[in-house]
Scaffold this active site. Structure first.
Site, PDB file in Angstrom:
ATOM      1  N   SER A  35      42.867  -1.018  -9.729  1.00 16.01           N
ATOM      2  CA  SER A  35      42.110   0.071 -10.366  1.00 16.01           C
ATOM      3  C   SER A  35      42.653   0.290 -11.765  1.00 16.01           C
ATOM      4  CB  SER A  35      42.302   1.359  -9.557  1.00 16.01           C
ATOM      5  OG  SER A  35      41.805   2.478 -10.263  1.00 16.01           O
TER       6      SER A  35
ATOM      7  N   TYR B  81      48.134   7.376  -4.829  1.00 15.38           N
ATOM      8  CA  TYR B  81      47.136   6.299  -4.924  1.00 15.38           C
ATOM      9  C   TYR B  81      47.410   5.400  -6.140  1.00 15.38           C
ATOM     10  CZ  TYR B  81      42.468   4.253  -5.848  1.00 15.38           C
ATOM     11  OH  TYR B  81      41.417   3.401  -6.119  1.00 15.38           O
TER      12      TYR B  81
HETATM   13  P1  NAD Z   1      34.702   2.849   0.067  1.00 15.49           P
HETATM   14  O1  NAD Z   1      35.135   4.094   0.709  1.00 15.49           O
HETATM   15  O2  NAD Z   1      33.275   2.493   0.137  1.00 15.49           O
HETATM   16  O3  NAD Z   1      35.547   1.615   0.615  1.00 15.49           O
HETATM   17  C1  NAD Z   1      36.868   1.751   1.070  1.00 15.49           C
HETATM   18  C2  NAD Z   1      36.932   1.227   2.491  1.00 15.49           C
HETATM   19  O4  NAD Z   1      38.287   1.192   2.912  1.00 15.49           O
HETATM   20  C3  NAD Z   1      36.222   2.081   3.515  1.00 15.49           C
HETATM   21  O5  NAD Z   1      34.862   1.735   3.635  1.00 15.49           O
HETATM   22  C4  NAD Z   1      36.979   1.777   4.787  1.00 15.49           C
HETATM   23  O6  NAD Z   1      36.284   0.857   5.582  1.00 15.49           O
HETATM   24  C5  NAD Z   1      38.240   1.102   4.307  1.00 15.49           C
HETATM   25  N1  NAD Z   1      39.431   1.722   4.895  1.00 15.49           N
HETATM   26  C6  NAD Z   1      40.092   2.814   4.462  1.00 15.49           C
HETATM   27  N2  NAD Z   1      41.117   3.077   5.303  1.00 15.49           N
HETATM   28  C7  NAD Z   1      41.083   2.129   6.274  1.00 15.49           C
HETATM   29  C8  NAD Z   1      41.865   1.885   7.424  1.00 15.49           C
HETATM   30  N3  NAD Z   1      42.936   2.640   7.727  1.00 15.49           N
HETATM   31  N4  NAD Z   1      41.532   0.835   8.212  1.00 15.49           N
HETATM   32  C9  NAD Z   1      40.460   0.057   7.920  1.00 15.49           C
HETATM   33  N5  NAD Z   1      39.695   0.243   6.829  1.00 15.49           N
HETATM   34  C10 NAD Z   1      40.009   1.270   6.024  1.00 15.49           C
HETATM   35  O7  NAD Z   1      35.178   2.970  -1.456  1.00 15.49           O
HETATM   36  P2  NAD Z   1      35.265   1.879  -2.652  1.00 15.49           P
HETATM   37  O8  NAD Z   1      35.320   2.700  -3.878  1.00 15.49           O
HETATM   38  O9  NAD Z   1      34.253   0.831  -2.526  1.00 15.49           O
HETATM   39  O10 NAD Z   1      36.707   1.279  -2.442  1.00 15.49           O
HETATM   40  C11 NAD Z   1      36.952  -0.118  -2.472  1.00 15.49           C
HETATM   41  C12 NAD Z   1      38.144  -0.430  -3.340  1.00 15.49           C
HETATM   42  O11 NAD Z   1      37.822  -0.113  -4.696  1.00 15.49           O
HETATM   43  C13 NAD Z   1      39.401   0.368  -3.010  1.00 15.49           C
HETATM   44  O12 NAD Z   1      40.519  -0.505  -3.083  1.00 15.49           O
HETATM   45  C14 NAD Z   1      39.485   1.372  -4.140  1.00 15.49           C
HETATM   46  O13 NAD Z   1      40.808   1.792  -4.379  1.00 15.49           O
HETATM   47  C15 NAD Z   1      38.932   0.543  -5.270  1.00 15.49           C
HETATM   48  N6  NAD Z   1      38.508   1.308  -6.442  1.00 15.49           N
HETATM   49  C16 NAD Z   1      37.443   2.154  -6.365  1.00 15.49           C
HETATM   50  C17 NAD Z   1      37.066   2.858  -7.484  1.00 15.49           C
HETATM   51  C18 NAD Z   1      35.893   3.805  -7.457  1.00 15.49           C
HETATM   52  O14 NAD Z   1      35.721   4.544  -8.441  1.00 15.49           O
HETATM   53  N7  NAD Z   1      35.121   3.840  -6.421  1.00 15.49           N
HETATM   54  C19 NAD Z   1      37.768   2.691  -8.694  1.00 15.49           C
HETATM   55  C20 NAD Z   1      38.849   1.817  -8.734  1.00 15.49           C
HETATM   56  C21 NAD Z   1      39.210   1.122  -7.604  1.00 15.49           C
END
Ligand code: NAD
Ligand code: MG
Length: 301
Positions: free
Chosen positions: A193, A206
């Site tokens: 991120s 985080y």
């Molecule tokens: P999201 O909530 O759609 O996806 C995250 C997923 O993590 C969840 O769907 C869930 O299935 C899984 N998860 C969480 N805890 C878990 C556990 N204990 N066991 C199994 N699965 C688990 O959100 P997203 O934004 O698509 O996140 C995906 C990645 O993108 C993450 O690594 C997040 O840090 C990163 N990210 C997101 C953003 C943003 O703004 N959305 C920005 C930077 C980085």
């Protein structure tokens, strides 16, 4: 090509291509469902078109039920890969939609519900993928926990531990289990991120994990090239996913989400799909140890 895919690829101003803030407040409990978001995120369901770049590959995507992982899973299937997705059992509704989309491409879809904070499950999900798909060529370590807290005193030891377990320990456990099954040409992709380098004061634990993911990715890349395996990380800026309204941000921040970046809006998960496809495919044959940004204009470094 669908109308939506033609529209996605039409030359246009990227600032106005997708929804812009303000957004309605929409609290959900973690982990949150994509299906409950308003506006509905675009994960490529009707808008991503594949070009056969991952024909016959076997892909494993953690957090593949929603958000960025779901966009990667759909795109991988459209590019010709069989896909296993890992998700929490209470995300079954989101997961079912993704599994159906993978199968609609004539590819094998494998459901792996479970909790990645459990080391035994992390080993099992890799062996189940190898059994179910016949191998693992693409590993996307993407699942994460993000809980916003005003200050250090508000972060419980339990939250800190779960954030570390989900974002760092599980990455280590899953990668360690998968590597022995990976052949030259395979690709590992982590999701870090902008928080790794520009941490928000409300995301102390985080952001710490996201910086750790950068170091892990670069070090693993140096090891793995000895086996012909590439390892890269993706560093998103604000993306419109269930992570944010389910405690990842305050509802005030959700309503303004994306306003802070030069594009003036959050990214939609489908806008990252081409990055994951590139890094997974042989087209990225000279790309390893890199952190690939998609930040909406602020940059990663
Ligand atoms: P999201 O909530 O759609 O996806 C995250 C997923 O993590 C969840 O769907 C869930 O299935 C899984 N998860 C969480 N805890 C878990 C556990 N204990 N066991 C199994 N699965 C688990 O959100 P997203 O934004 O698509 O996140 C995906 C990645 O993108 C993450 O690594 C997040 O840090 C990163 N990210 C997101 C953003 C943003 O703004 N959305 C920005 C930077 C980085
Ligand atoms: Mg989810």
């Amino acid at each position: 090509m669908t109308d939506q895919s033609a529209e996605r690829l039409r030359m246009q101003d990227p600032r106005t291509q997708y929804p812009q803030p303000p957004f309605p407040k929409q609290p959900q409990s973690a982990p949150g469902l994509a299906s409950k978001m308003d506006p509905t995120p675009d994960h490529g369901e009707t808008s991503y078109v594949g070009h056969g770049r991952l024909k016959g590959r076997k892909a494993l995507v953690t957090g593949g039920d929603s958000g960025i992982g779901r966009a990667a899973a759909i795109a991988f299937a459209r590019e010709g890969a069989d896909v296993a997705i890992v998700y929490l059992p209470n995300e079954e509704a989101d997961a079912k939609e993704v599994l159906a989309l993978i199968e609609a491409e004539g590819r094998t879809a494998l459901a792996l519900p479970g909790d990645i904070t459990d080391q035994a499950f992390c080993s099992a999900l890799v062996s189940d993928t190898v059994k179910g798909l016949g191998g693992v060529d693409i590993l996307v370590i993407n699942a994460a926990k993000q809980v916003s807290q005003p200050e250090i005193g508000d972060i419980t030891a339990e939250q800190f531990d779960l954030t570390m377990k989900t974002n760092l320990y599980a990455m280590f456990w899953i990668a360690k289990a998968a590597v022995p099954h990976m052949a030259p040409g395979a690709s590992i992709i982590t999701t870090t991120s902008v928080q790794a380098v520009s941490p928000s004061e409300t995301l102390l634990d985080y952001a710490t994990t996201k910086a750790g993911i950068v170091a892990f990715t670069k070090a693993l890349a140096k090891q793995m090239i000895e086996k012909g395996i590439r390892v890269n990380g993706v560093a998103p800026g604000p993306f419109w996913t269930a992570l944010q309204p389910s405690g990842g941000q305050t509802q005030e921040k959700v309503s303004k989400f994306g306003a802070e970046v030069p594009l003036g809006r959050p990214g939609q998960p489908v806008e990252l799909a081409p990055v994951y496809v590139l890094l997974a495919s042989q087209e990225a044959s000279f790309i390893t140890g890199e952190i690939y940004g998609a930040t909406g204009g602020n940059g990663v470094v």
